[in-house]
Design an enzyme around this catalytic site. Structure first.
Site, short mmCIF file in Angstrom:
data_model
loop_
_atom_site.label_atom_id
_atom_site.label_comp_id
_atom_site.label_asym_id
_atom_site.label_seq_id
_atom_site.Cartn_x
_atom_site.Cartn_y
_atom_site.Cartn_z
N GLU A 161 6.77 5.21 5.46
CA GLU A 161 5.57 5.19 4.81
C GLU A 161 4.70 6.49 5.27
OE1 GLU A 161 3.89 1.34 5.65
OE2 GLU A 161 4.54 0.48 3.85
N ARG A 200 -4.68 8.83 1.76
CA ARG A 200 -5.13 7.76 1.35
C ARG A 200 -6.67 8.07 1.48
NH1 ARG A 200 -3.68 2.08 3.73
NH2 ARG A 200 -2.06 2.19 2.19
#
Ligand SMILES: Cc1cc2nc3c(=O)[nH]c(=O)nc-3n(C[C@H](O)[C@H](O)[C@H](O)COP(=O)(O)OP(=O)(O)OC[C@H]3O[C@@H](n4cnc5c(N)ncnc54)[C@H](O)[C@@H]3O)c2cc1C
Length: 555
Positions: free
Chosen positions: A124, A292
């Site tokens: 990730e 993000r």
């Protein structure tokens, strides 16, 4: 003289408030040697854990190392992680995964050409190795349901669903002596009765506080109850300004808390303004593939600049079969709300996702108050610093549940003086004839937190929010003193307290670091030593009764 109770108190060795990954794993670790009570304000399985998709980080790959995971976590935390805690957490990751498997949790495996099966690890953002253990794309569900099934069949555990804890009970509040936690007042939601739970050890495992924002990826349980309860009995809290926002939640009045995976952007999805123009390249050369927090900030900027309710995520230019085979769940879920991903852009907004700060705990999960522990998202262990590395949060739940279990086990046999706990007294309150106050304040709070204390902050906006939160605090406390408590009132009182902690922490940080971004100080302050934001409950004093409604104690 003994206290007269209308209902007998519930007495356990250990009372755990919350039944997510943190609470349930602690209960299971203690159940063979202690009588454990678990209270959960909804069904046992409801909480953020159930919705976790990605997985749990752990050093299991032969090419990976503890040092590498530590270094990735420190990088994400932007200078505020406690390295000792990070190393401790990461070092315990393989054992926690083994423990989960021993409890029966089934993770996704791969079979090598020579027929050997091994855990499948994904990689990730922010991780420099494959190290995320998962159960397809529903890891939290696998963990939560497996552990809950074990819990309910354990003879030493009493589980209380639909029971909402209102306040902790401490010796200092009752007698003025010491400050040890000895129980909690809990409302049985099905009967409306407020019951006494007494225990030698009390653990807050109540999850995060993302519901303080208008848009959140979290379920309704995340209303910061544990944080507010701990603060009220004298625990310090830290780093509340660091709230992680997920960039893309489905925007629809009925699509509560649905995340639209970031993988869609990875596969060519575009972010569009309502008029169809792309905008991410104006904010970062990586466009939609920026990290993000940058994407969330850009969306927020455009929504505020144009006064629009949402932006759009579009992947309809890809072949339909590519979309339905790669994103079956998202496709299905969007369709239920009338959005066909293969044909049209879907409306999205950023949403509050994770509370990095919380109740300060040590390496054994102890808080500032005797016999009171905090584990999971409610706690601030020092692992996350100013930003959470993906998939480190479930790991933190498991590691600190084990730490708390070990500490409590070593103390279980120690004798403790008993303090009589008075029953909850409702003799001076009436049923509210103004429920509108609660619903109005609930909406107002979450709206101004979103507008003024959200992804992009300014000093002026924070000051505006502070004035409003002060006003609401006064109103809600007044209301709380006069009317019988309801579930909404309990949560609202906690939310307003958490909102105040977030605003005050954000006002104290005169720089941008990690998840805290303020236009007035857009860069990290490299001239000052990095520091955590620690708030002390200065209003805590002996003159404040635990609840204005208590009858006097005969202890
Ligand atoms: C959509 C989503 C996806 C995520 N994906 C990942 C991921 O892939 N990997 C990862 O590591 N993390 C992920 N996270 C974060 C992670 O899921 C949470 O941080 C973690 O599950 C928190 O666990 P917890 O046990 O602390 O709290 P929770 O699981 O939230 O449980 C809290 C419990 O406390 C109870 N409770 C709260 N207040 C009270 C009260 N007053 N009285 C009684 N009970 C109360 C609730 O009912 C609930 O049982 C994700 C989060 C979300 C929302």
């Amino acid at each position: 003289m003994r206290t007269e109770y209308a209902y007998a108190p519930h007495v356990h060795d250990v009372l755990i408030i919350g039944s997510g990954a943190a609470g349930i794993s602690l209960a299971l670790r203690l159940a063979d040697r202690a009588r454990v009570g678990v209270v959960s304000k909804g069904p046992l399985t409801e909480g953020s854990t159930l919705y976790a998709q990605g997985g749990i980080s752990a050093v299991l790959d032969q090419h990976d190392s503890i040092d590498s995971h530590v270094s990735d976590t420190l990088n994400a935390g932007a200078g505020l992680c406690d390295e000792r805690i990070v190393r401790y957490t990461v070092a315990h990751s393989p054992a926690c995964i083994d423990w989960l498997q021993a409890q029966g949790v089934t993770f996704t495996h791969v079979t090598s050409p020579d027929g050997c099966s091994a855990l499948h690890l994904t990689r990730e953002g922010g991780h420099s190795h494959r190290r995320v253990v998962h159960a397809a794309d529903a890891t939290g569900q696998a963990v939560e349901t497996t552990l809950t099934n074990r819990l309910v069949s354990h003879a030493n555990v009493e589980a209380f669903e639909n029971h909402i804890a209102i306040d902790l009970i401490t010796t200092r509040k009752l007698t003025g002596q010491g400050n040890r936690c000895i129980g909690a007042y809990v409302r049985d939601r099905s009967t409306g009765r407020i019951e006494v739970f007494a225990a030698k050890f009390i653990i807050l495992a109540t999850g995060g506080a993302s519901k303080v924002y208008l848009y959140t990826s979290n379920p309704d349980t995340s209303s910061g109850d544990g944080l507010a309860m701990a603060w009220r009995v004298g625990c310090r809290v830290a780093n509340m300004e660091f709230i992680q926002f997920h960039p893309t939640c489905l925007y629809h009045p009925k699509a509560k808390s649905f995340l639209v995976t970031e993988a869609i952007r990875g596969e060519g999805g575009r972010l569009l303004l309502p008029d169809g123009t792309e905008f991410m390249h104006r904010f970062d050369p990586r466009g939609v593939l920026a990290p993000r927090d940058i994407v969330a900030r850009a969306i927020d900027n455009e929504m505020k600049r144009l006064g629009v309710d949402c932006v759009y995520l579009d992947i309809s230019h890809k072949p339909a079969h590519f979309i339905t085979s790669n994103f079956p769940n998202v496709y299905k879920h969007c369709l239920e709300f009338g959005f066909d991903l293969t044909r049209t852009p879907v409306p999205v907004v950023p949403a509050a996702h994770y509370t990095c700060g919380g109740v300060i705990t040590d390496i054994r999960a102890r808080t500032d108050v005797g016999n009171l522990y905090a584990i999971g998202e409610v706690a601030c262990t020092g692992l996350h610093g100013a930003n959470r590395l993906a998939s480190n949060s479930l790991l933190e739940c498991l590691v600190f549940a084990k730490a708390a279990a070990d500490d409590i086990t070593s103390l279980l046999e120690q004798p403790q003086s008993e303090t009589d706990i008075p029953p909850w007294d409702e003799s001076k309150v009436t049923d509210s004839d103004e429920e509108v106050v609660v619903s109005h304040n609930w909406d107002e709070l979450r709206r101004f937190m979103w507008d003024y204390v959200g992804i992009v902050r300014t000093t002026k906006r924070l000051q505006r929010a502070k004035r409003r939160v002060d006003l609401l605090t006064g109103e809600i406390n007044e209301y709380y003193r006069h009317f019988r408590v309801t579930d909404d009132l309990i949560e609202l009182r906690n939310l307003v307290s958490v909102a105040d902690l977030i605003i005050r922490s954000a006002m104290l940080r005169k720089e941008s670091r990690g998840l805290h971004y303020t236009r007035d100080h857009p860069y990290p302050d490299e001239t000052a030593p990095t520091r955590n934001t620690v708030l002390e409950p200065e209003q805590f004093n002996l003159a404040t009764p635990i609840n204005q409604l208590l009858v006097g104690t005969d202890a």
